[in-house]
Design an enzyme around this catalytic site. Structure first.
Site, short mmCIF file in Angstrom:
data_model
loop_
_atom_site.label_atom_id
_atom_site.label_comp_id
_atom_site.label_asym_id
_atom_site.label_seq_id
_atom_site.Cartn_x
_atom_site.Cartn_y
_atom_site.Cartn_z
N GLU A 1 0.84 -1.20 0.00
CA GLU A 1 0.00 0.00 0.00
C GLU A 1 0.87 1.24 0.00
OE1 GLU A 1 -2.52 -0.12 3.48
OE2 GLU A 1 -4.00 -1.40 2.47
N LEU B 1 0.85 6.06 4.33
CA LEU B 1 0.34 7.35 4.78
C LEU B 1 1.20 7.81 5.96
CD1 LEU B 1 -3.49 6.51 4.64
CD2 LEU B 1 -2.06 7.53 2.86
N ARG C 1 -15.38 -8.43 16.38
CA ARG C 1 -15.62 -8.70 17.82
C ARG C 1 -16.08 -7.42 18.49
NH1 ARG C 1 -10.07 -7.58 17.23
NH2 ARG C 1 -9.53 -5.65 18.34
N ARG D 1 -7.15 3.59 29.33
CA ARG D 1 -6.88 2.22 29.77
C ARG D 1 -5.89 2.27 30.92
NH1 ARG D 1 -6.44 -1.66 24.43
NH2 ARG D 1 -8.12 -0.68 23.24
#
Ligand code: MV4
Length: 446
Positions: free
Chosen positions: A200, A203, A291, A337
């Protein structure tokens, strides 16, 4: 509706699923390793079954043990949580073959999205924007160089069986292509047992923005807006927020409609996340997670929708409880987190939690499975909880987050809470001006 759900996971997500089940009048079975006998999920579930010793493969990844636990307890469905077996198509298939319902998408959809080349081809055909690059797998150096000349350097070589950043190689000039191509292939082979790679355009300064989607068995498909997960280190997210501070409403509506349409066309059932890179006002598909994710609470906070309850409803064949034109995104939410780690070195810090106090008040949510006196075992991921705050706007949210972190007490182990206070102090974070590389660069010259 199910009578009894077995949760094939541990930690805060096991608790999260148990809570949703209790509110739905569904009985719960916790499975646990010998190291998790004192876990909160074991205490709160209606029943529990010990499924083996702490190494993942002997317990939370041990499919025969989990299916046996479901059989002997008479469970009718299995929720896999995140990680462990949640994106294992073979497990989903075996769950169904043994007469239980897998609370998640069809095995074919897990499989399709697990192979990154197939996933990219699939979503592109269904109208999602992808990063320019090879149309599929790249087999030779010659073919690879041809793609690079078209796309222009820099390029990124990715493993088809990868994800999470393993086995990627950035190539900045033609001279280094051959060597990096061979490295990418051998790393892919070593890590995933599959040396298929694709290419790819690289970026340089994107953000990681993901769209929460949902499909049911009645042909309904919705999106619930985005989460900005650009604050990460070594592919581990530390902070997630919704909405993204940089996404205009028209772009949200545009990508959201494309994402929901893709879900509908695929016949995808359950919760999913479509991950994009976002740069210069354009979205580029990265991968789809099949998920529920760690950061789902930020979406719950701004939509008021219980995503776990929706997963369970949809798996039981009921329609989504929320209709497309009734979805409103309200205010701003941020999740941090909390890991039992040294906040400077990120070295895990398991051990006994001697003091514990959770924050409260308006717009504050603390999802965790630890308690005072609990001993954090050394065998698993170091995430011990998530602090999620909601406010009317980002500024209120940031003030509330600081206040809530200051209220939190976790003693006996080191945690990443001080790091979160430091991130909150950074100008680029306050203004929302950050890319996926910002935290790592900022930590390097801290
Ligand atoms: C990219 C990229 C730049 N350009 N693809 C990393 C994990 C894997 N799922 C895809 N990843 C990337 N793919 C192109 N064409 C940069 C990354 C990337 C990244 C993406 C999201 C969050 C953190 C990241 C950290 C490093 C690289």
């Amino acid at each position: 509706m199910f009578k009894k759900v077995l949760i094939a996971n541990r930690g805060e997500i096991a608790l999260r699923v148990i809570r949703a089940c209790k509110e739905m009048g569904v009985q719960t079975v916790a499975v646990h390793s010998t190291a998790d006998a004192n876990a909160m999920a074991v205490r709160l579930a209606d029943e529990s079954v010990c499924i083996g010793p702490p190494p993942g493969k002997d317990s939370y990844l041990n499919i025969p043990s989990i299916l046996t636990a479901a059989a002997i307890t008479g469970a009718d469905a299995i929720h896999p949580g995140y990680g462990f077996l949640s994106e294992n198509a073979q497990f989903a298939r075996m769950v169904e073959e043994h007469g239980f319902t897998f609370i998640g998408p069809k095995p074919e959809h897990i499989e399709k999205m697990g192979d990154k080349v197939t996933a990219k081809k699939t979503v592109q055909a269904l109208g999602l924007p992808v990063v320019p690059g090879s149309p599929g797998a790249v087999e030779s150096v010659e073919d690879g160089l041809e793609i690079c000349r078209d796309a222009g350097f820099p390029v990124l070589i990715k493993a088809a069986s990868g994800g999470g950043g393993k086995g990627m190689q950035v190539v900045r000039a033609e001279e280094e292509f051959e060597e990096k191509f061979n490295t990418a292939r051998s790393e892919a082979k070593a890590n995933f047992g599959d040396d298929t790679v694709y290419i790819e355009k690289y970026l340089e300064k994107p953000r990681h923005i993901e769209i929460q989607v949902f499909g049911d068995t009645h042909g309904n498909a919705i999106h619930l807006g985005e989460r900005d997960c650009s604050i990460q280190r070594r592919h581990q997210k530390l902070v997630e927020e919704a909405p993204s501070p940089v996404l205009p409403e028209d772009k949200r509506n545009e990508i959201g409609a494309l994402a929901a349409n893709m879900v509908r066309e695929m016949g995808y059932i359950g919760a999913g996340t479509i991950e994009f890179l976002y740069e210069n006002g354009e979205f580029y598909f990265m991968e789809m997670n099949t998920r529920i994710q760690v950061e789902h609470p930020v979406t719950e906070m701004i939509t008021g929708i219980d995503l776990i309850a929706e997963q369970i409803r949809v798996a039981a064949g009921q329609p989504l409880s929320v209709k497309k034109d009734r979805i409103r995104l309200r205010g701003h939410a941020i999740e941090v987190r909390i890991n039992a780690e040294d906040p400077d070195t990120f070295i895990p810090s398991p051990g006994k939690v001697t003091q514990f106090h959770t924050p409260g008040g308006l717009g504050v949510r603390f999802d965790s499975a630890i308690y005072q006196g609990y001993t954090i075992p050394p065998y698993y991921d170091s995430m011990i909880g998530k602090l999620i705050v909601h406010g009317r706007n980002r500024e209120e949210c940031l003030r509330r987050l600081r206040r809530a972190i200051m209220e939190t007490v976790v003693e006996g182990v080191k945690t990443t809470l001080p790091l979160h206070l430091w991130i909150l102090d950074q100008e680029e974070f306050k203004t929302g001006d950050y890319t996926i590389h910002w935290l790592e660069n900022k930590l390097a010259d801290r």
